[in-house]
Design an enzyme around this catalytic site. Structure first.
Site, PDB file in Angstrom:
ATOM      1  N   ASP A 177       0.866  -1.181   0.000  1.00 46.47           N
ATOM      2  CA  ASP A 177       0.000   0.000   0.000  1.00 46.47           C
ATOM      3  C   ASP A 177       0.905   1.233   0.000  1.00 46.47           C
ATOM      4  OD1 ASP A 177      -3.053   0.854   0.872  1.00 46.47           O
ATOM      5  OD2 ASP A 177      -1.516   2.224   1.637  1.00 46.47           O
ATOM      6  N   ASN A 185      -2.734  12.896  -3.212  1.00 46.69           N
ATOM      7  CA  ASN A 185      -3.951  13.271  -3.953  1.00 46.69           C
ATOM      8  C   ASN A 185      -4.483  14.622  -3.472  1.00 46.69           C
ATOM      9  OD1 ASN A 185      -4.425  11.414  -5.930  1.00 46.69           O
ATOM     10  ND2 ASN A 185      -5.707  10.068  -4.679  1.00 46.69           N
ATOM     11  N   HIS A 190      -5.554  14.634  -8.318  1.00 51.61           N
ATOM     12  CA  HIS A 190      -5.660  13.233  -8.742  1.00 51.61           C
ATOM     13  C   HIS A 190      -4.798  12.899  -9.949  1.00 51.61           C
ATOM     14  CE1 HIS A 190      -8.707  11.829  -5.922  1.00 51.61           C
ATOM     15  NE2 HIS A 190      -9.176  13.075  -5.970  1.00 51.61           N
ATOM     16  N   ASP A 194      -2.369   9.857 -10.051  1.00 48.46           N
ATOM     17  CA  ASP A 194      -2.366   8.815 -11.095  1.00 48.46           C
ATOM     18  C   ASP A 194      -0.955   8.587 -11.636  1.00 48.46           C
ATOM     19  OD1 ASP A 194      -5.050   8.568 -10.777  1.00 48.46           O
ATOM     20  OD2 ASP A 194      -5.611   9.583 -12.654  1.00 48.46           O
ATOM     21  N   GLU A 220      -4.792   2.357  -3.913  1.00 45.56           N
ATOM     22  CA  GLU A 220      -3.330   2.433  -3.950  1.00 45.56           C
ATOM     23  C   GLU A 220      -2.710   1.146  -3.411  1.00 45.56           C
ATOM     24  OE1 GLU A 220      -5.391   4.234  -2.028  1.00 45.56           O
ATOM     25  OE2 GLU A 220      -4.507   4.796  -0.112  1.00 45.56           O
TER      26      GLU A 220
END
Lengths: 321, 124
Positions: A177, A185, A190, A194, A220
């Site tokens: 993770d 974010n 975002h 990404d 994630e």
């Protein structure tokens, strides 16, 4: 374009060869049906074929039947070129799997026009295959990272667990993770998030063997399945993955960002025969421990060391923290 | 077979059709002639032997190949007579094969020299 000519008559073969070379084809001439089947089923063999009816070894319709039986190959467009001109022959020829039927002696312009029809059909087939492959890819891969999607990675894990039981080997499951991903974010947006996820996916793939599986399990979260993994090498390999993630900043539109990953590791041989979903829960608990102990570290899931059950709410809260 | 072309006999080959078939490629025409000269006598020999042995399958098979070869060379008459041989063989008409073979041999008599003459005349 490659084309095969199968005709036992050398005059006809030469005439066809020259006509088609002049028309720009890459011609493979053969003198009997067996050679025709062999050449047409070679990898990257011709996908257009002109077949005489009467030939030694296997006749033209026999070649068509053989080729149509092999569904694993690309489509081959076959034209029977013969002096058998009865309606019954035309029907039998087409029923054998031929796409078209031409009577000898051929007229060069007509032959070339019919071959162009064949090329159009092959082109159409290529586009359909390409579209099907794109759909297959979309159905099995995560759209952002191009890794296996959640459904597929869990399915691959399920199969790998069955195989490792059967072969008495060990599968290592690693759930990773991204640390503080919510912050990335929230701070950079975002699109930058990404970019980070895509780069992490790339680093994960580079850190495992070509036959290991890597999938995006959640937002994630990434699930890695190390096939046939020696138990004593699972932790070192998870460490390698951890280092591969944090070794250098990720270049994003917001500039270079430092990222790290916490990882839980589980060895299938320590847990007996359990469904993949249960094992993922266990490795998730180890991941939770890694987070709780300060992040950017690897924790091994051990059955005996599970003192208190970790609730999903606790794990979520820890990750969001 | 005689070795001379009789100028009084009608041509056995439609030369303009043959030229169209090879798309006016004289070099290809020479190639085809070379192949024909090499292959044709052996096929005719096989055909004769098959007729003598009343082997209808062999007669049909060789006749079929010769039919394709001759039609490619625009030799319509010879192609038609060997097509008849093929048809008779497929129908099992053994008694008629010998006469059909003679008819075919008459049709191909002089074919080779006529081809050579045409091709020699067609060379640039």
């Amino acid at each position: 374009m490659k084309i095969l000519i199968a005709d036992d008559d050398a005059v006809s073969r030469r005439l066809l060869e020259r006509t088609l070379v002049r028309a720009g084809y890459d011609v493979t001439p053969v003198a009997d049906g067996r050679q025709a089947v062999a050449r047409l089923t070679e990898p990257d063999g011709p996908r257009l074929a002109l077949l005489d009816w009467m030939m030694p070894e296997i006749d033209g319709p026999g070649v068509c039947c053989e080729i149509r039986k092999r569904r694993d190959h690309n489509y081959v467009y076959m034209i029977l070129l013969t002096s058998r001109e009865s309606k019954e022959d035309v029907v039998a020829g087409l029923e054998s799997g031929a796409d078209d039927y031409l009577i000898k002696p051929f007229i060069a312009d007509e032959l070339k026009a019919r071959l162009r029809t064949g090329e159009r059909i092959l082109h159409l087939e290529d586009r359909l295959v390409e579209a099907r492959e794109q759909m297959r890819f979309k159905a099995t891969h995560d759209h952002l990272t191009s890794l296996w999607n959640r459904g597929v990675i869990v399915d691959l894990l399920r199969r790998e667990l069955i195989r490792s039981q059967r072969e008495n080997v060990c599968t290592a499951i690693i759930l990773g993770d991204v640390d503080h991903f919510k912050n990335i974010n929230d701070t950079y947006g975002h699109l930058v998030g990404d970019q980070v996820l895509r780069e992490i996916a790339r680093r994960l793939l580079l850190a495992v063997r070509s036959y290991d599986f890597v999938g995006r399990y959640g937002g994630e979260e990434f699930l890695t399945v190390l096939n046939n993994c020696r138990p004593d090498s699972a932790l070192p390999r998870a460490e390698e993955i951890r280092k591969a993630i944090c070794v250098r900043p990720v270049h994003t539109d917001a500039g270079p960002l430092s990222v790290s990953m916490s990882l839980g590791v589980l060895l299938s041989r320590d847990w007996g025969q359990r469904p993949p979903e249960e094992l993922i829960n266990e490795v998730d608990a180890a991941l939770y421990s890694a987070k709780a102990e300060g992040r950017n570290r690897v924790k091994l899931a051990k059955p005996a060391e599970r003192a208190e059950p970790v609730t999903a709410a606790q794990a979520l809260a820890e990750r969001l923290r | 077979m005689t070795n001379k072309t009789n100028p009084l006999c009608p041509s056995r080959i439609n030369f303009s059709e043959l030229l169209a078939r090879v798309e006016n490629d004289r070099e290809l025409l020479s190639d085809l002639l070379s192949i024909f000269k090499k292959e044709f006598p052996a096929y005719v020999k096989s055909l004769r032997e098959a007729v003598v042995r009343n082997n209808v399958d062999e007669v049909a098979s060789v006749s079929h190949t010769l039919k394709g070869m001759l039609s490619n060379l625009a030799a319509a008459g010879a192609s038609a007579s060997v097509a008849r041989l093929e048809q008779l063989a497929r129908q099992g008409e053994i008694a008629l094969l010998h006469d059909a073979l003679l008819a075919f041999e008459r049709d191909v008599d002089g074919l080779l020299p006529e081809l050579e003459t045409h091709i020699a005349g067609a060379r640039p």
